[in-house]
Design an enzyme around this catalytic site. Structure first.
Site, short mmCIF file in Angstrom:
data_model
loop_
_atom_site.label_atom_id
_atom_site.label_comp_id
_atom_site.label_asym_id
_atom_site.label_seq_id
_atom_site.Cartn_x
_atom_site.Cartn_y
_atom_site.Cartn_z
N HIS A 27 -5.15 7.50 -2.23
CA HIS A 27 -6.05 6.46 -1.73
C HIS A 27 -7.16 6.22 -2.75
O HIS A 27 -7.67 7.15 -3.36
CB HIS A 27 -6.65 6.88 -0.39
CG HIS A 27 -5.71 6.64 0.74
ND1 HIS A 27 -5.74 7.37 1.91
CD2 HIS A 27 -4.70 5.77 0.88
CE1 HIS A 27 -4.78 6.94 2.72
NE2 HIS A 27 -4.14 5.97 2.12
N HIS A 70 1.74 4.64 -2.72
CA HIS A 70 1.87 6.10 -2.53
C HIS A 70 3.21 6.58 -3.06
O HIS A 70 3.30 7.63 -3.71
CB HIS A 70 1.78 6.45 -1.04
CG HIS A 70 0.41 6.30 -0.45
ND1 HIS A 70 -0.73 6.78 -1.05
CD2 HIS A 70 -0.01 5.73 0.72
CE1 HIS A 70 -1.79 6.51 -0.29
NE2 HIS A 70 -1.38 5.88 0.79
N HIS A 123 0.83 -1.20 0.00
CA HIS A 123 0.00 0.00 0.00
C HIS A 123 0.87 1.26 0.00
O HIS A 123 0.67 2.17 -0.82
CB HIS A 123 -0.91 -0.03 1.24
CG HIS A 123 -1.72 1.21 1.44
ND1 HIS A 123 -3.05 1.31 1.09
CD2 HIS A 123 -1.38 2.44 1.95
CE1 HIS A 123 -3.49 2.52 1.38
NE2 HIS A 123 -2.50 3.23 1.91
#
Lengths: 86, 553
Positions: B133, B127, B123
């Site tokens: 998101h 970024h 995750h």
């Protein structure tokens, strides 16, 4: 005591601010948020979390807010006009 | 998926993993392998490749474990809250990825109780490559943690679409991707055994604030306790917990105070108060981090800039906030704020409305700063004594509501400077706790005695020097006479007082006598009109008409 995610001190409004669903500049205001603003923010959060966007802080929404998550906000701060001094 | 608009402009990226605070339950090897696997997930769907380098060198993506506020813009909040964060692509800190060391990290695919490091790393690296998101709750880029089988992990279609929007598909797309295909590893040159990376028992001294600022992304520091770990922290007897007790505003000794949007904000340690009309507002003090997330404790100074942004100073760094949101790229070194300002520390700062300059105070000197040119004016710094008998290193400066006075604060005292007369008011210092914070019974400090009785009787006179004209309202720095030096600032102030005093007496005389004379003139005029009307006979034509009418009747 707005930002603690534990049972006693959990504050959904601060959670919404922290992750970008509510404007942080709203803390400048003394009065409470309007129901519409809060409901819109909750709906936004519910949509991202895959919940039914009712706009109500129900148990499922609160439980979702307490889930461990990434520290980055989901919404970037609004780039609106800022009041100047004069 | 959502994009940030930032992407790497090269396809070969380097990374390194700091071995400090690696979760002891995992150890360095398992942690490193999980992170490498996470890189492999992204490299398998893009043309990107990642090369591991030893820690300590310059790399594109630095990965580390930390807790609390650790030198960047974000706080970690202990177990169960925020797990990690990463910076978006860009020079400097772009791509750096931080994991909260306080989380119960695990790599056990069957254990759904802990937090799987591999899943979180995938995750965060999303970024680091430029993804925001996702609003798709099933995507790995959804903001919340959700367990999935890490052994047979595959990216969601939403994640693949997002990252390929930026970088395109992998070059050798016909070859079946494997997780480690595009990762090369250069073994770390430094010893990094799990023993070294395992944190020892909690050290109470670690919770004390470090007075020396650390540069962003230096070795992670765990000494600054976040407000959340403060309340939920595991060790209730450390000094940090005692420090976390909200202080009383009536204790004084604030770090700084300033006016923001016309309201007084008082800072002390990790707390701040809002004060309005000699009263602290409800729910204060509040931890600084609740409102200004990313701002450290124990700030030195703050002020509202002419453009409405808030500037905070601590040590040799400054932060720029728009309301409660820090602007990207901050903190920055103090010397980058403008040319000529003190680079080591600023004690107080104020945007001075009367002349629309900014003043910085540091030690016993002050600087006048032009926001437009972003530079201090020539002939500065000057001695702080030009503002009156304020002490060195004042901890705050602010204007009165009408802009007529400037207040300086230090300890529990404040001093007042008359902006119109450009002289310090007498009878100060006074208690700021009593006059501004509503603290009943706060002791009143002794006003500064005037060391020169002659000056007391005839303030401002200085034998042997004629008074010089001044420019009222232009600031104390404007009263410097031609040829004078910086060595006798008090004499300069006295000279200003002489001129202003004599001018004010003349003005008072004129302002009293002129209305009196005007009233006298009006009275005389009214009397003259009345007399004239009384003595005057009816008009001749009217008399004749009256007679003729009588005859006719």
């Amino acid at each position: 005591s707005a930002e603690t995610p534990d049972e006693e001190n959990f504050n959904p409004e601060e959670w919404l601010r922290r992750f970008g669903y509510l404007s942080r500049s709203g803390l400048q205001m003394s009065g409470p948020l309007s129901v519409q603003i809060l409901s819109r923010a909750v709906s936004d959060m519910q949509r991202v979390y895959g919940l039914d966007p009712t706009g109500r802080l129900d148990g499922a929404t609160l439980a979702a807010m307490r889930r461990p998550r990434c520290a980055l906000p989901d919404r970037t701060p609004e780039a609106g006009e800022v009041r100047t001094r004069r | 998926f959502a994009l940030t608009g930032q992407r790497w402009d090269k396809e070969q990226l380097s990374f390194s993993i700091l071995d400090q605070r690696i979760p002891p339950s995992l150890g360095l090897n398992r942690t490193s392998n999980a992170i490498r696997r996470a890189f492999g997930v992204w490299s398998s769907v893009t043309p990107l490749s990642f090369q591991e380098r030893p820690a300590g060198g310059a790399v594109d993506i630095l990965l580390l474990f930390a807790s609390g506020f650790h030198g960047d813009m974000s706080l970690f909040d202990g177990e169960g809250g925020s797990l990690a964060h990463a910076f978006y692509p860009g020079p400097g800190t772009g791509g750096d990825t931080h994991f909260d060391a306080d989380e119960p990290w695990t790599l056990d695919a069957q254990n759904q109780e802990g937090i799987d490091l591999f899943l979180v790393a995938v995750h965060e690296l999303g970024h680091a490559l430029g993804l925001e998101h996702s609003e798709n709750p099933a995507a790995i880029m959804a903001p919340f943690y959700q367990w999935s089988n890490a052994q047979n992990f595959s990216l969601h279609g939403d994640d693949i679409a997002g990252v390929q929007r930026m970088y395109g598909p992998p070059v050798a797309s016909d070859a079946p991707p494997t997780h480690h295909d595009d990762i090369t590893t250069t073994p770390p040159s430094t010893s990094s055994s799990p023993t070294h990376s395992t944190p020892g028992p909690p050290d109470p001294t670690q919770t004390e604030p470090d007075p020396t600022p650390t540069p962003p992304l230096a070795t992670p520091t765990s000494h600054l306790t976040s407000p959340i770990t403060a309340r939920t922290g595991p060790d209730p007897v450390t000094p940090a917990v005692r420090r976390d007790a909200p202080p009383s505003i009536c204790d004084g000794d604030f770090d700084t105070l300033t006016l923001l949007r016309g309201e007084m904000f008082v800072f002390k340690g990790r707390w701040f108060w809002r004060v309005r009309r000699n009263r602290v507002l409800e729910n204060y003090p509040m931890p600084i981090s609740v409102f200004w997330n990313g701002l450290p404790d124990d700030i030195d100074a703050a002020y509202e800039r002419h453009d409405g942004k808030f500037v905070f100073f601590k040590g040799d760094r400054f932060w720029l906030f728009r309301e409660a949101d820090v602007l990207p790229g901050y903190p920055q070194p103090l010397h980058q704020y403008g040319r000529g300002i003190p680079a080591h520390r600023i004690d107080a700062a104020i945007w001075w409305e009367p002349n629309e300059f900014t003043y910085f105070f540091s030690g016993d000197r002050y600087w006048r700063y032009n926001e437009e040119t972003r530079s201090t004016d020539r002939d500065f710094p000057k001695p702080i004594s030009r503002w009156g008998k304020i002490p060195a290193s004042p901890r705050g400066a602010f204007l009165s509501e009408d802009g007529a006075s400037t207040y300086f604060y230090k300890g529990s005292s404040y001093w007042r400077f008359d902006n119109r007369r450009t002289e310090a008011d007498r009878g100060y210092p006074r208690s700021i706790l009593k006059d501004f914070m509503g603290c009943v019974g706060a002791p009143e400090p002794d006003p500064d005695p005037d060391p020169d009785p002659e000056t007391e009787r005839n303030p401002g006179t200085e034998p042997g020097r004629p008074p010089q004209p001044t420019e009222p309202g232009r600031g104390p720095d404007r009263e410097l006479r031609p040829g004078s030096t910086e060595d006798d600032p008090d004499q300069e102030v006295n000279m200003v007082v002489t001129v202003v005093d004599s001018e004010s007496k003349v003005m008072t005389l004129v302002m009293v006598t002129a209305p009196l004379l005007l009233i006298l003139c009006i009275l005389v005029l009214v009397y003259a009109i009345l007399r004239t009307l009384q003595n005057k006979e009816p008009p001749r034509a009217l008399v004749h008409c009256k007679r003729s009418l009588q005859d006719w009747v």
